[in-house]
Design a protein around this motif. Structure first.
Motif, PDB file in Angstrom:
ATOM      1  N   ASN A 105      -9.069  -5.435  -4.204  1.00  0.00           N
ATOM      2  CA  ASN A 105      -8.820  -5.697  -5.918  1.00  0.00           C
ATOM      3  C   ASN A 105     -10.090  -4.386  -6.135  1.00  0.00           C
ATOM      4  O   ASN A 105      -9.004  -4.199  -7.933  1.00  0.00           O
ATOM      5  CB  ASN A 105     -10.204  -6.723  -6.298  1.00  0.00           C
ATOM      6  CG  ASN A 105      -9.301  -8.119  -5.961  1.00  0.00           C
ATOM      7  OD1 ASN A 105      -8.273  -8.771  -5.965  1.00  0.00           O
ATOM      8  ND2 ASN A 105     -10.524  -8.997  -5.579  1.00  0.00           N
ATOM      9  N   GLN A 106     -10.632  -3.567  -6.220  1.00  0.00           N
ATOM     10  CA  GLN A 106     -11.176  -2.148  -6.301  1.00  0.00           C
ATOM     11  C   GLN A 106     -10.256  -1.318  -6.369  1.00  0.00           C
ATOM     12  O   GLN A 106     -10.454   0.102  -6.975  1.00  0.00           O
ATOM     13  CB  GLN A 106     -12.121  -1.984  -5.867  1.00  0.00           C
ATOM     14  CG  GLN A 106     -13.444  -3.336  -5.986  1.00  0.00           C
ATOM     15  CD  GLN A 106     -14.183  -3.190  -7.765  1.00  0.00           C
ATOM     16  OE1 GLN A 106     -14.043  -2.508  -8.178  1.00  0.00           O
ATOM     17  NE2 GLN A 106     -14.024  -4.751  -8.771  1.00  0.00           N
ATOM     18  N   ASP A 114      -7.070  -0.655  -6.194  1.00  0.00           N
ATOM     19  CA  ASP A 114      -5.447  -0.381  -6.416  1.00  0.00           C
ATOM     20  C   ASP A 114      -4.509   0.109  -6.267  1.00  0.00           C
ATOM     21  O   ASP A 114      -4.281   1.335  -7.197  1.00  0.00           O
ATOM     22  CB  ASP A 114      -6.423   0.005  -8.598  1.00  0.00           C
ATOM     23  CG  ASP A 114      -7.385  -0.739  -9.431  1.00  0.00           C
ATOM     24  OD1 ASP A 114      -7.129  -1.995  -9.153  1.00  0.00           O
ATOM     25  OD2 ASP A 114      -8.129   0.158  -9.987  1.00  0.00           O
ATOM     26  N   SER A 144      -1.443   0.558  -4.757  1.00  0.00           N
ATOM     27  CA  SER A 144       0.337   0.384  -5.163  1.00  0.00           C
ATOM     28  C   SER A 144       1.048   1.131  -4.092  1.00  0.00           C
ATOM     29  O   SER A 144       0.878   2.811  -3.581  1.00  0.00           O
ATOM     30  CB  SER A 144       1.048   1.156  -6.168  1.00  0.00           C
ATOM     31  OG  SER A 144       1.808   1.249  -6.633  1.00  0.00           O
TER      32      SER A 144
END
Length: 223
Positions: A197-198, A200, A202
């Motif tokens: 979650n923290q 980020d 990708s």
């Protein structure tokens, strides 16, 4: 005549819930191995000192993996007057930013300083091709934080890991060790959820300081 109803107002005391401190962490490890809690950290007590050291060791072990909360990337750093980079005691890992592209420099920590494994030196100069044009390096750091500064999921992981080690070393009870290890596995899962979650992350590899808005079907409604 209508009946009269009397209502008594009840006052409920509110409890304050706080995150774990070093004292509460030591008490939880003590409770896990069947020992009484303490009111202060008495390092002269061998058992308390041992439990506290276990917590510190587990804290270092967990943070050494490198998480989003203790990692700083693309930190512009300048050498000292001796063309060296002294590393602070709270630096667990250091690497050159984007070194998967630039293979001319490969740094590690050696003797408390930044060391290049390609040219086998701890002196960084532009003449050697080891610095940017502005005589700096962009580095990625993994720092060691105090226990009280950890996110709550990682505090729980440190506590459960320390409790597992304490039970294995101080208590001859395999069932207790197994139960505490199960708690550690669950805490590890919570930490991974926090990191996803923290962090980020990708698959596109977008670095910090960039913005990208991908297409969404709802964008058609804005036309």
């Amino acid at each position: 005549m209508a009946p009269l109803f009397f209502f008594k107002t009840m006052t409920v005391s509110s409890s304050t819930f706080k995150t774990d401190t070093e004292l509460s962490a030591v008490n939880q490890v003590l409770g896990a191995i069947g020992q009484a809690p303490i009111t202060e950290l008495d390092y002269a007590n061998p058992e308390i000192s041992y439990i506290y050291q276990l917590l510190q060791e587990c804290n270092r072990d967990v943070q050494s993996e490198g998480w989003s909360f203790n990692t700083e990337t693309h930190v512009t750093t300048s050498p000292d007057v001796n063309n060296q980079f002294a590393m602070a005691d709270n630096v667990l890992q250091v690497d050159l930013s984007g070194d998967f592209v630039n293979r001319n420099v490969n740094v590690i920590i050696k003797n408390g300083k930044l060391y290049d494994k390609v040219q086998h030196t701890d002196e960084f100069t532009r003449a050697k091709g080891l610095l940017n044009n502005d005589d700096t390096l962009d580095l990625d750091f993994v720092y060691l934080l105090d226990f009280t500064d950890l996110p709550q999921p990682f505090k729980r992981l440190v506590i459960y890991r320390a409790a597992s080690r304490a039970a294995a070393q101080l208590v001859s009870n395999p069932q207790l060790v197994q139960m505490l290890q199960q708690n550690e596995v669950r805490a590890q899962a919570y930490c991974m959820e926090y990191e996803c979650n923290q962090g980020d992350y990708s698959m596109m590899g977008w670095r910090d300081g960039t913005v990208w808005h991908s297409y969404s079907p709802s964008d058609a409604l804005q036309r």
